[in-house]
Design an enzyme around this catalytic site. Sequence first.
Site, mmCIF file in Angstrom:
data_model
loop_
_atom_site.group_PDB
_atom_site.id
_atom_site.type_symbol
_atom_site.label_atom_id
_atom_site.label_comp_id
_atom_site.label_asym_id
_atom_site.label_seq_id
_atom_site.Cartn_x
_atom_site.Cartn_y
_atom_site.Cartn_z
ATOM 1 N N CYS A 82 -3.595 8.421 6.106
ATOM 2 C CA CYS A 82 -2.257 8.394 6.700
ATOM 3 C C CYS A 82 -2.330 8.639 8.194
ATOM 4 O O CYS A 82 -1.575 8.068 8.978
ATOM 5 C CB CYS A 82 -1.371 9.469 6.076
ATOM 6 S SG CYS A 82 -1.168 9.298 4.314
ATOM 7 N N CYS A 84 0.824 -1.204 0.000
ATOM 8 C CA CYS A 84 0.000 0.000 0.000
ATOM 9 C C CYS A 84 0.863 1.261 0.000
ATOM 10 O O CYS A 84 0.355 2.364 -0.111
ATOM 11 C CB CYS A 84 -0.908 0.030 1.214
ATOM 12 S SG CYS A 84 -2.020 -1.357 1.247
#
Lengths: 125, 125, 391, 391
Positions: free
Chosen positions: A102, A33
Amino acid sequence: MYSEKVMEHFRDPRNVGEIENPDGVGEVGNPTCGDMMRITIRVRDDVIEDIKFKTLGCGAAIATSSMVTELAKGMRLKEAEKISRKDIADALDGLPPQKMHCSVLAADGLREAIGDYRSKNGSES
Amino acid sequence: MYSEKVMEHFRDPRNVGEIENPDGVGEVGNPTCGDMMRITIRVRDDVIEDIKFKTLGCGAAIATSSMVTELAKGMRLKEAEKISRKDIADALDGLPPQKMHCSVLAADGLREAIGDYRSKNGSES
Amino acid sequence: MEKFIYLDYAATTPVRPEVVEAMMPYFTEKFGNPSSLYTEGRNARGAIEEARDRVAASIGAESREIVFTSGGTEADNFAIKGIAYANEKKGNHIITTPIEHHAVLEPCHYLRKRGFEITYLPVDEHGMVDPADVERTITGKTVLVSVMHANNEVGTIEPLSEIGKITREKGVYLHTDAVQTFGHIPVDVNELGVDLLSISAHKLYGPKGIGALYIRRGTRMEPFMQGGSQENNRRAGTHNVAGIIGFAKAVEIAEKEMVSEAKRLAELRDYLIRGILERIEDVRLNGHPTKRLPNNVNVCLVGAEGEAILLSLDMEGISSSSGSACTSGTLDPSHVLLAMGIPAEIAHSSLRLTLGSRTTKEDIDYVLDVLPPIVKRLRAMSPLGTAWGRK
Amino acid sequence: MEKFIYLDYAATTPVRPEVVEAMMPYFTEKFGNPSSLYTEGRNARGAIEEARDRVAASIGAESREIVFTSGGTEADNFAIKGIAYANEKKGNHIITTPIEHHAVLEPCHYLRKRGFEITYLPVDEHGMVDPADVERTITGKTVLVSVMHANNEVGTIEPLSEIGKITREKGVYLHTDAVQTFGHIPVDVNELGVDLLSISAHKLYGPKGIGALYIRRGTRMEPFMQGGSQENNRRAGTHNVAGIIGFAKAVEIAEKEMVSEAKRLAELRDYLIRGILERIEDVRLNGHPTKRLPNNVNVCLVGAEGEAILLSLDMEGISSSSGSACTSGTLDPSHVLLAMGIPAEIAHSSLRLTLGSRTTKEDIDYVLDVLPPIVKRLRAMSPLGTAWGRK
Ligand SMILES: Cc1ncc(COP(=O)(O)O)c(C=O)c1O
Ligand SMILES: Cc1ncc(COP(=O)(O)O)c(C=O)c1O
């Protein structure tokens, strides 16, 4: 795109590294990812005495990692556990919408590290 | 769009008007289409001695009318009849493609006027 | 003064001063609408027709085969949808590649939802299409093959002429997106054997927002932008006169400088590639080693993340691009790198540096000084170090 | 110096010097691609977002409701096709008027071939739509009503607010083509009650090739230009940065000057209309006598042909426009005049004079001196004279 605060933490991240013989370790994300994070903590009297991170990822991933360690350092575990993705984003003066994932990584990493500490020490929150 | 020649004939059309008691009259077009032309001729010894036009229409319609009269004046009927749309367009250094129908009008008008003269005078080509 | 080393010429280019100068009169004085019949309109019309002649000649086309558009994206949309809808009765099959620009991929994707079948040709590890696959894939229902002339990310130049021979033989339309090649390497519609070709001014020092589609005479096409009768009823909308004039000026200059500039850039490119490979470990060069755009460098700096590299370079005054997920606005890294068989974890570390008119050897040396410590720092910050990058 | 009196501001306008000045830096220095992540890209992005704020505020919209396009034609295509295709499941019925710009009519015409039903509302002799007809025509299958804000040929301003009330009540999307009104008379998306609104910079002293579509938040839309993820995935293609900046600057100036300029032009307009009616016989004023654009004069000079008038005026240094067949590129005269019930033979004699920033009273006086003899000459050349023009 990124706030000045994000860029500052990206440029000069706090608490980079690894604690030797840590009391808790959190590892989240995976390289497929593009984002991966490892947090190590030292705990004394239910307080996060020291915390360090290593992160592979974009600017936001690094800045949120840095920020989560800054927020958590010196905090009681109970409170540290409650640090949310929004808390981290807010502390960085916001993140672009597509980057919110994030800050999830950073919050998750910390929680994992605390969980790891708890499971090793048998303490429950 | 228009050649200099077209503009010159539009600015200063030759042979505008109507011949009194003409030997032949040609009327083509209609106001609904926006173009209408009336040509009158005077014939002497099978030659177009005089020719005049009146035209309602665009720049090309007026210029081709003017040009057809200039070409036909002094010509034998047999040759004048053969003036084609291409002859007129060529004499004007060309016409934009969408304007070619205007030069048809001028050729048709002349041919009608000659036909009218012939039918009145019983001569056949 | 702060350093400013622009190395993202594939994204866009500065407009040349001569181009701006050529455009200027068309804003304030010669502002007529080319569709108007009076003097100012006719003058504007004359100017854009001259510009059309220039653009047409530069690709070996006839003037009336050039239709001006608002850029490469419109040209691609126009080509793909225009052919598809106009030839529906013949068939519903389109062949393209997985490494096309989104301006080709998205229209194809859209058409799939509207009953078309799309075949994506495989590409090898360098991003190269095999013409034999085109031949094999064409069926009686194929109406269009669309293969880009050179890829915008990795710079690989595709074997268009070979593909063109096949599509001609089979009587199938061939479109190519030449946005990255036009003005940089020779582009000739007859040598390539294409029926449609997309170009965009801002990739060759012209203004943004203007481009063109070449449409071979006799091609069965449906208009994309509908309305007024501009561009021979093939593309409606008031002409962007200044843009068209600027486009043609950019083409004129590109033609003059192409050969020498391509040589200059290819040398700098190779110098940069060699330097990166020498000074940094675990680097993978993406794209074809020789059949590539003269100005394209694309590498995976394994173990560092692309956006982080890009931001770090920006802090040093260097503009670059990356195919990492974080820069694409999606969760996946570059579709081009993935199609070439590069694993996602490596694709995330890609860095593209594209050179251009202002690039000097000093710039490259500066990059070679600055990049290695950036990569080192990011790798050191990673929980994986560089270990996993090694075979 | 030769005379140059431009009276075709509805066709296009000169770009204001301040607008050109605002654009200049975005060609050569600030040339970054707004999609790029480094400093130059971010600066360009910042500039276009500020421009978006300006354009949005000027029509009472939110910034994210503005999508930049390549002009009014693209905005119209986007609106009509975007709504039609995205709401196909709800219905296939579109309502519009026969006096729309071709940029609306042609997409509708196209959709009809693809299974949509189009209803054209009647207009009265002034080109005015009756809101009651909108109400009557909406069915359960209606997905869109598109009525222009003001007509580009005859200047009639349509009762949009009333129509907006009806479409809101009925839950049907309302689009308006405000290309001719924006920057000239107040345009507010909420007062008008519209869901989509098209505008174009070159009609208000901005550059050609840039426009915008307002899309009300929550509107179910399909993109028209597909490719990159620009404009929040609603309009692909590298941003025309300089164009967008110029557009916003033009909007800024228009906002400041609109009230006084509209008043000034309306006075000149009325002076010109009066003058023509007084000095020339057999003249018909086209469009609404009062509900019309402040700068629009449109008359039929019965018994003369429009293109011939236009060319004659051009020879005197005056730029104008006509709805005659010869100027439309077709065999029929203006579809707008015909829809208003004007017979073809009269429609061929139409002349449009549209006023703007550089127009002075002296210009109008000059036109009033020059036009009557032109009409007289053409009528004298006609085989019909003026006789048939009389009742
Ligand atoms: C290969 C390719 N095709 C199409 C485009 C789109 O062109 P434009 O930016 O003019 O819309 C680009 C660049 O953005 C490109 O590199
Ligand atoms: C009412 C109207 N709609 C649409 C357009 C088309 O806009 P553009 O010229 O920007 O494509 C125009 C002008 O040409 C217009 O007057």
